[in-house]
Design an enzyme around this catalytic site. Structure first.
Site, PDB file in Angstrom:
ATOM      1  N   GLU A   1     -12.405 -21.011 -39.969  1.00  0.00           N
ATOM      2  CA  GLU A   1     -12.858 -20.814 -41.342  1.00  0.00           C
ATOM      3  C   GLU A   1     -11.630 -20.762 -42.233  1.00  0.00           C
ATOM      4  O   GLU A   1     -10.526 -20.443 -41.778  1.00  0.00           O
ATOM      5  CB  GLU A   1     -13.724 -19.572 -41.502  1.00  0.00           C
ATOM      6  CG  GLU A   1     -13.082 -18.290 -41.155  1.00  0.00           C
ATOM      7  CD  GLU A   1     -13.819 -17.547 -40.057  1.00  0.00           C
ATOM      8  OE1 GLU A   1     -13.191 -16.635 -39.527  1.00  0.00           O
ATOM      9  OE2 GLU A   1     -14.963 -17.838 -39.732  1.00  0.00           O
TER      10      GLU A   1
ATOM     11  N   TYR B   1      -7.573 -29.927 -42.147  1.00  0.00           N
ATOM     12  CA  TYR B   1      -8.647 -29.806 -41.158  1.00  0.00           C
ATOM     13  C   TYR B   1      -9.524 -31.059 -41.155  1.00  0.00           C
ATOM     14  O   TYR B   1      -9.868 -31.574 -40.084  1.00  0.00           O
ATOM     15  CB  TYR B   1      -9.491 -28.559 -41.425  1.00  0.00           C
ATOM     16  CG  TYR B   1      -8.684 -27.277 -41.434  1.00  0.00           C
ATOM     17  CD1 TYR B   1      -7.547 -27.128 -40.641  1.00  0.00           C
ATOM     18  CD2 TYR B   1      -9.045 -26.226 -42.248  1.00  0.00           C
ATOM     19  CE1 TYR B   1      -6.803 -25.956 -40.663  1.00  0.00           C
ATOM     20  CE2 TYR B   1      -8.300 -25.043 -42.271  1.00  0.00           C
ATOM     21  CZ  TYR B   1      -7.182 -24.924 -41.473  1.00  0.00           C
ATOM     22  OH  TYR B   1      -6.446 -23.771 -41.493  1.00  0.00           O
TER      23      TYR B   1
END
Length: 154
Positions: free
Chosen positions: A111, A123
Site C-alpha cells: 500500500e 509500482y
C-alpha cells in the site's frame, strides 16, 4: 543507468539489528510519521525479509516484507533522499519480488499514500495493479490520508 547503480561500493545485504540506528536515520529523514526502532527490531526478530543497500558503509535504502500462506506484503521500502531518482528503489523492490517468488508466494501486496505519485509510478511500471483503497489509513498533517492498495501476481 545512473551513477549510483554502477558504483562499485554499492552493496546489498540482509539487515541486522546492528543496522537499526542507520535505518532510523533514513526513516526519519524520509517520513513525517516514521516507523519506530521497535517495529524494525520486531520485523527482524520474527523473520521478515529485510534487505538494505549500502553505499560504501552508509545505508541508503531498505525494504521490509513478510511472506506467509502464499502472499507477500511489502511493509516498508525507503531510499535516502540523497540517492533518489537513480533506480535504487526499483532494484530493491525487484529484490523483494524475487525473494517472494523463492518463498512460493503467488501474489505481492503493498500500500502507498495516495499522494505519493513517484512511488505509484514505480509500482505500476513493475506490474502492480491497484486493487482498492483504505480510507484514512495513514496519519497526515491535516488529518488522515488514503492508502492505495496494489497487488502483483507472480
Amino acid at each position: 543507468m545512473n551513477a549510483i547503480i554502477r558504483d562499485p561500493l554499492l552493496r546489498i545485504r540482509p539487515l541486522r539489528e546492528s543496522d537499526i540506528d542507520a535505518i532510523m536515520t533514513v526513516e526519519q529523514r524520509c517520513y513525517d510519521f516514521p516507523w519506530t526502532a521497535g517495529i524494525f527490531r520486531d520485523s527482524l526478530r520474527v523473520g521478515y525479509i529485510c534487505w538494505g543497500y549500502f553505499l560504501d558503509q552508509r545505508l541508503v535504502g531498505y525494504g521490509v516484507m513478510s511472506v506467509a500462506a502464499g502472499e507477500a506484503h511489502v511493509l516498508n521500502i525507503c531510499t535516502d533522499p540523497e540517492v533518489r531518482g537513480q533506480g535504487l528503489a526499483r532494484r530493491l523492490l525487484q529484490r523483494l519480488i524475487n525473494q517472494a517468488r523463492e518463498r512460493d508466494a503467488d501474489t505481492v501486496f503493498l500500500e502507498v499514500r495516495a499522494s505519493n505519485r513517484v512511488a505509484i509510478g514505480l509500482y505500476e511500471s513493475l506490474g502492480f495493479n491497484e486493487i482498492g483503497r483504505r480510507r484514512g489509513y495513514y496519519p497526515a498533517d491535516q488529518g488522515r490520508e488514503d492508502a492505495i492498495l496494489f497487488a502483483k501476481a507472480l
